[in-house]
Design a protein around this motif. Structure first.
Motif, short mmCIF file in Angstrom:
data_model
loop_
_atom_site.label_atom_id
_atom_site.label_comp_id
_atom_site.label_asym_id
_atom_site.label_seq_id
_atom_site.Cartn_x
_atom_site.Cartn_y
_atom_site.Cartn_z
N ASP A 159 -5.17 -7.82 -2.40
CA ASP A 159 -5.60 -7.05 -1.24
C ASP A 159 -6.51 -5.91 -1.69
O ASP A 159 -6.09 -5.06 -2.49
N PRO A 160 -7.76 -5.84 -1.20
CA PRO A 160 -8.69 -4.79 -1.67
C PRO A 160 -8.17 -3.37 -1.42
O PRO A 160 -8.39 -2.48 -2.23
N GLU A 161 -7.47 -3.17 -0.29
CA GLU A 161 -6.98 -1.82 0.02
C GLU A 161 -5.90 -1.40 -0.97
O GLU A 161 -5.84 -0.23 -1.38
N VAL A 162 -5.03 -2.33 -1.35
CA VAL A 162 -4.01 -2.02 -2.36
C VAL A 162 -4.67 -1.66 -3.68
O VAL A 162 -4.28 -0.71 -4.36
N GLN A 163 -5.70 -2.42 -4.05
CA GLN A 163 -6.43 -2.13 -5.29
C GLN A 163 -7.04 -0.72 -5.25
O GLN A 163 -6.96 0.04 -6.22
N LYS A 164 -7.61 -0.38 -4.10
CA LYS A 164 -8.24 0.94 -3.99
C LYS A 164 -7.20 2.06 -4.10
O LYS A 164 -7.44 3.08 -4.74
N ILE A 165 -6.06 1.85 -3.46
CA ILE A 165 -5.01 2.88 -3.52
C ILE A 165 -4.53 3.04 -4.96
O ILE A 165 -4.34 4.17 -5.45
N ALA A 166 -4.31 1.94 -5.64
CA ALA A 166 -3.87 2.03 -7.03
C ALA A 166 -4.92 2.75 -7.88
O ALA A 166 -4.58 3.57 -8.75
N THR A 167 -6.18 2.45 -7.63
CA THR A 167 -7.25 3.13 -8.38
C THR A 167 -7.27 4.62 -8.10
O THR A 167 -7.39 5.45 -9.00
N ARG A 168 -7.12 4.98 -6.84
CA ARG A 168 -7.09 6.40 -6.48
C ARG A 168 -5.91 7.11 -7.13
O ARG A 168 -6.01 8.24 -7.60
N ALA A 179 -2.40 0.49 -13.05
CA ALA A 179 -3.56 -0.19 -13.62
C ALA A 179 -3.45 -1.70 -13.41
O ALA A 179 -4.44 -2.37 -13.08
N LEU A 180 -2.25 -2.25 -13.56
CA LEU A 180 -2.03 -3.67 -13.34
C LEU A 180 -2.32 -4.06 -11.89
O LEU A 180 -2.98 -5.06 -11.61
N ILE A 181 -1.83 -3.22 -10.94
CA ILE A 181 -2.06 -3.50 -9.52
C ILE A 181 -3.54 -3.41 -9.19
O ILE A 181 -4.09 -4.23 -8.44
N ALA A 182 -4.22 -2.40 -9.76
CA ALA A 182 -5.66 -2.22 -9.49
C ALA A 182 -6.47 -3.43 -9.93
O ALA A 182 -7.52 -3.74 -9.35
N GLN A 227 0.83 -1.21 0.00
CA GLN A 227 0.00 0.00 0.00
C GLN A 227 0.87 1.27 0.00
O GLN A 227 0.63 2.20 -0.77
N GLY A 228 1.87 1.29 0.88
CA GLY A 228 2.76 2.46 0.95
C GLY A 228 3.49 2.70 -0.35
O GLY A 228 3.65 3.85 -0.79
N ALA A 229 3.94 1.64 -0.99
CA ALA A 229 4.63 1.79 -2.28
C ALA A 229 3.68 2.27 -3.36
O ALA A 229 4.03 3.13 -4.18
N ALA A 230 2.45 1.73 -3.37
CA ALA A 230 1.47 2.12 -4.38
C ALA A 230 1.14 3.61 -4.30
O ALA A 230 0.95 4.28 -5.33
N TRP A 231 1.08 4.14 -3.10
CA TRP A 231 0.79 5.58 -2.93
C TRP A 231 1.84 6.44 -3.63
O TRP A 231 1.55 7.56 -4.04
N ARG A 232 3.08 5.92 -3.77
CA ARG A 232 4.15 6.74 -4.30
C ARG A 232 4.50 6.41 -5.74
O ARG A 232 5.41 6.99 -6.31
N LEU A 233 3.78 5.47 -6.33
CA LEU A 233 4.01 5.14 -7.73
C LEU A 233 3.45 6.22 -8.66
O LEU A 233 2.41 6.82 -8.38
N THR A 234 4.14 6.43 -9.77
CA THR A 234 3.66 7.38 -10.78
C THR A 234 3.43 6.71 -12.13
O THR A 234 2.90 7.33 -13.04
N ASP A 235 3.83 5.45 -12.27
CA ASP A 235 3.67 4.72 -13.53
C ASP A 235 2.22 4.24 -13.64
O ASP A 235 1.79 3.32 -12.93
N LYS A 236 1.46 4.86 -14.54
CA LYS A 236 0.03 4.55 -14.64
C LYS A 236 -0.21 3.13 -15.14
O LYS A 236 -1.19 2.48 -14.75
#
Length: 985
Positions: free
Chosen positions: A968-977, A960-963, A947-956
């Motif tokens: 983990d639903p929370e990781v998916q939500k963070i990637a979507t956000r 999209a792949l993570i989402a 989750q922490g890493a996903a918040w700091r990713l900039t590669d769309k």
């Protein structure tokens, strides 16, 4: 803001004219009390000492702000500014620069001597919390008038990591304060001279910014133009270029003259940054076209200002290889055919995104959505697509929640929106649906059942049906938090149907009390209100609220006789009695006359307490505070008033000691506090008052004459150390060790302190004396090596500078407390390494890690130490040294670029390979390499770290792949956000 733990103390002692400035010894004594030290610093005139305090990163921040305010030596200030700049110490660099600006001869000539008055406030949290601060600066004339000229305030706002211990500094920017100062009439007409001649560049910049083009003449324009062309400081030049552009925009000015200056800079200046700044204000289209053709570094800035050459813009948008130029050109196009061609043919993702955001041809948008849905162009096209069948298919069939939310946002089919509202589980999709949903039952269902507050509130906002609104109020299942109650409250506010409101108010089921009270306040029927006032049950607030709306004497008589609780009956009877006596009472609120009568006359404690909580009449409160029947009523009334003289009466005479002490704690007026501190019969009350007394004469009298040691000690803790002779008498004459230690804390005579630290029989006195000894004093070494008490040895060790002695203590003292204190003063990296490897006490080893500055040693510890907690401390220390975090309030140490680069490699290795989740998570928080974050966000075993890493990713693409794939639903939500944040609207 409200501090978790308030630590705001007055510096009145520093402003006391009776204090003897000459009595403050140099160097300044290291008082353990921050505020006493701040007062001492404000009184010193030793410019070298002040400069040293200002530039010492380990010095207390409040002390440093006081030090910069006292600096008046321009040379020392300039040297300090250079050191602060090298250390990247921005808050103090900004304030020191302002102090230097106040010393400028032109400023001095216009305003005279000026003084800077800082105030520093910080919370004093639990070690597990963060530390925040508030800094204020006031500029005053240093004369008898003391006229205030400018003021500003800065408070910690960045609380992204409130659970991480350490200081989060306020973001200090003195530009607004300087601008306010320059508004003074004394500067009228002097800005050109100030802009040309001021020694400090920031002052010249402020003078340029203060010029008003609407009132300026040709000479002023020429001065600004000269600064724009040739000032040696980049900041001044940039401000002047902006001001020239403002001249160009004047209605009555000569735009050609200003444009000539800007064009000259844009085409011929040697500094690319200045050329770019000038180009942004050039409006002559022929010149801009020439720059687009011939000047590659400035093409983007020139294209941004092109307005009347669509053909050139089309050519650039279609054929230009520079993506930035093509993007800007595309954004300025209006031709739909060209935009469609760009959207379908260019390879640059960003250029296509811009084109698609402007395309209106639905066939083009649909084609891109069909062929490239999982790309940025495809998602952009979907945002603007109106093809309802395709939108319906995507909104209900896509596996990607982000795609479903974008499709649902453009749907118009209400039946389909209702279907999605009933079956969709993803919050983002429901938020999109509720904005367009009109079906009242479906909206009510969302408002009642959805877990997301934003969806519930959005649903209620679209509800208009009164029965559905009442259903939401009746059936909402909401948590207890006030924010989560918002949807139900909003529905109740929109409800106007009297029958429905009556049903809610009469229902004694599982409503929140304030829901029913709100419904009662909207009712008007006396018969219904009487029924509510007669309801049974423990909840008396609703019946009382109903009785407060009754005006009929018969209705009130009925409630006074048949009400189900004594409070309701007594309230109704009292309200009726006042109405009969023609005493005005309000309708619909709990009238003050009724509350006063109940608070003073009722025999029922619950009724008196109810009335007291709602009483605001000062005379009635005063009477209760001094004459009330019960301690609780007296205390409640006194503290509702907060009148210092009434509180003083309570403190002097109340029969309950706890009430007397509480009264003192709420008094701030000096006179009643002094009287209580000197005359109250109870020592605890006197001591409580002494803690708030500032008058030095009063404190001295109490310290010399009060019969109780605890009161004398309290006075000694508050007393100033300016009269050293008196302090010496107090130390010599005091029999209580506790009080004597308090007196010693103000002693500055080194010989006396040495004798006390070595010979006094009381451990507390020796400890205080040892802590007051000058840093580096030889006596500290003797005490640290020989005193039998670890507490005294630790106090002495704190001020030792000899690294060999500190090393001996750190390695050999039997007390862990002393070893830890020695370690905190150590800079010898080899000894620190030995302590980390060999000390048996974890706390000592951890203290040693915090002092390490050797990046290689930290890297070894972070990767190899067998203790996971120490590995984590090494990671955090590495981050601190690199300026990527704070370690429990320490200032970040400037590392070299090479060290920072090497640390980044180490942290990346730990982020990918460390077995302990905590260590790995901290390392990930400092990593900026997108490749490493990509690996962590996709493959780390711990969901929280992903989750922490996903918040700091900039590669769309990765997001999209993570989402779509992360389990983990929370990781998916963070990637979507993150996808939503990174995709321009």
């Amino acid at each position: 803001m409200a501090w978790p733990v308030g630590v705001v103390r007055s510096l009145a002692a520093a402003d006391n004219p009776d204090l003897d400035t000459a009595a403050i010894a140099q160097p300044l004594p290291a008082s353990p009390d921050r505020y006493a030290r701040m007062a001492e610093v404000r009184k010193t005139t030793d410019q070298a000492a002040l400069a040293k305090l200002l530039t010492d990163p380990k010095e207390d921040r409040g002390v440093r702000f006081q030090a910069v305010a006292g600096l008046t030596d321009g040379k020392l200030l300039a040297e300090a500014i250079a050191r602060l700049k090298a250390a990247r110490d921005d808050p103090f660099l900004v304030v020191a620069t302002l102090r230097l600006e106040l010393l400028d001869p032109i400023v001095h000539g216009r305003l005279g001597d000026l003084e800077m008055i800082p105030t520093y406030v910080t919370n004093d949290p639990d070690p597990e919390e963060y530390t925040s601060e508030t800094v204020t600066l006031e500029i005053r004339k240093k004369d008898r008038s003391g006229q205030a000229l400018a003021f500003d305030k800065w408070t910690t706002e960045d609380q992204r990591n409130p659970c991480n211990p350490g200081l989060i500094p306020a973001d200090i920017d003195c530009s607004a304060l300087l601008a306010e100062l320059l508004k003074n009439p004394a500067f009228q007409g002097s800005f050109p001279n100030l802009a040309r001649e001021a020694a400090v560049p920031a002052l010249r910049t402020a003078a340029v910014q203060a010029m008003d083009p609407q009132w300026a003449d040709g000479a002023v324009f020429q001065a600004v133009a000269d600064l724009a062309r040739a000032d040696p400081d980049d900041g001044v030049r940039l401000a002047a270029i902006e001001k020239v552009a403002q001249f160009s925009a004047r209605d009555d000015g000569d735009p050609f003259q200003a444009q000539t200056v800007l064009i000259g800079i844009a085409q011929h200046d040697q500094d690319l940054g200045m050329r770019a700044a000038a180009v942004r204000h050039v409006t002559m289209q022929a010149v801009l076209q020439q720059i687009v053709r011939d000047d590659p570094p400035l093409r983007i800035a020139a294209v941004e200002n092109l307005t009347d050459n669509q053909a050139l813009l089309e050519k650039l948008a279609l054929d230009e290889t520079n993506e930035g130029v093509a993007s800007v050109a595309t954004d300025k196009l209006t031709n739909q055919a060209v935009l469609a061609k760009i959207a379908l043919s260019r390879r640059d993702e960003n250029v296509r995104r811009i084109a698609l955001s402007k395309v209106t041809d639905q066939a083009v948008l649909a084609r891109v959505v069909r062929e490239e849905l999982d790309t940025v162009p495809g998602l952009t096209a979907l945002q603007h697509l109106q093809d309802q069948p395709m939108l319906a298919q995507l909104a209900t069939g896509s596996s990607n929640p982000y795609v479903r939310s974008l499709a649902a946002a453009n749907l118009t089919d209400q039946a389909l929106l209702v279907k999605i509202a009933r079956t969709e589980t993803e919050t983002e999709v429901l938020r999109a649906v509720v904005k367009h949903l009109a079906d009242q039952p479906a909206l009510a269902a969302l408002a009642i059942e959805c877990r997301d507050l934003e969806v519930r509130v959005g649903a209620v906002k679209n509800l208009t049906d009164q029965a559905m609104l009442a259903k939401v109020v009746r059936e909402s299942i909401f948590p207890s938090g006030e924010n989560e109650y918002e949807a139900c409250s909003l529905a109740l506010d929109k409800l106007t149907d009297q029958a429905l409101l009556a049903g809610i108010a009469l229902d004694t089921g599982p409503y929140r009390e304030d829901v029913r009270e709100t419904a009662v306040r909207a009712l008007a029927d006396p018969a219904v209100l009487t029924r509510i006032a007669l309801l049974p049950g423990e909840d008396y607030n609703v019946p009382v609220a109903a009785a407060a709306k009754l005006t009929s004497l018969d209705d009130l008589a009925k409630v006074s006789q048949e009400g189900k609780t004594a409070l309701v009956r007594e309230y109704a009877a009292t309200r009726r009695r006042l109405l009969v006596a023609t005493i005005p009472v309000s309708v619909g609120s709990l009238d003050q006359a009724v509350m006063a009568a109940l608070a003073t006359e009722s025999a029922d404690p619950a009724t008196r307490g109810f009335a007291m909580g709602r009483l605001a009449d000062r005379e009635t409160l005063k009477k209760i505070a001094l004459e009330g029947k019960s301690p609780d009523m007296r205390r409640a009334a006194a503290f509702r008033l907060m009148d210092p003289f009434i509180l003083a009466g309570v403190a002097a005479a109340d029969a309950d000691p706890k009430i007397r002490e509480s009264a003192v704690q709420n008094i701030d007026e000096p006179a009643p506090l002094a009287q209580i501190a000197q005359t109250n019969s109870m020592p605890a009350i006197r001591a409580c008052a002494v803690n708030k007394v500032k008058d030095q004469a009063v404190l001295a009298g109490i310290a010399l004459g009060d019969p109780e040691p605890t009161v004398r000690a309290a006075a000694l803790q508050q007393i100033s150390g300016s009269d050293q002779a008196m302090i010496a008498r107090l130390v010599a004459g005091e029999t209580s060790g506790w009080a004597r230690a308090a007196a010693v804390s103000h002693l500055t005579d080194q010989a006396s302190l040495t004798k006390l630290a070595q010979e006094d029989p009381d451990e507390e006195v020796r400890t205080t004396a040892a802590s007051q000894l000058a840093v580096g004093a030889q006596a500290r070494t003797k005490i640290a090596q020989a005193d039998p008490a670890p507490k005294v040895r630790a106090a002495a060790a704190t001020g030792i500078t000899d690294q060999a002695i500190l090393g001996q203590l750190a390695l050999a003292d039997p007390a862990a407390w002393v070893r830890a204190k020695a370690v905190q003063q150590l800079t010898n990296q080899a000894i620190l390494a030995r302590v980390i490897q060999g000390d048996q006490d974890y706390g000592v080893r951890e203290s040693a890690v915090r002092e390490v500055t050797d990046h290689a040693l930290l890297a070894k510890l972070a990767k190899e130490d067998p203790d996971a907690i120490l590995r984590d401390r090494a990671v955090v220390r590495m981050m601190d040294l690199d300026g990527k975090g704070f370690d429990e309030g320490d200032e970040p140490v400037a590392a070299s670029p090479a060290e920072i680069a090497q640390d980044a490699v180490v942290l990346a290795e730990i982020a990918l390979a460390e077995k302990d989740d905590g260590v790995r998570g901290d390392a990930v928080s400092a990593v900026s390499d997108q490749n490493v974050l990509n690996q962590v966000a996709r493959f780390d075993a711990d969901a929280r770290i992903r989750q922490g890493a996903a918040w700091r990713l900039t590669d769309k693409g990765v997001l999209a792949l993570i989402a779509q794939q992360d389990h983990d639903p929370e990781v998916q939500k963070i990637a979507t956000r993150r996808l939503i944040e990174l995709t321009p609207k």
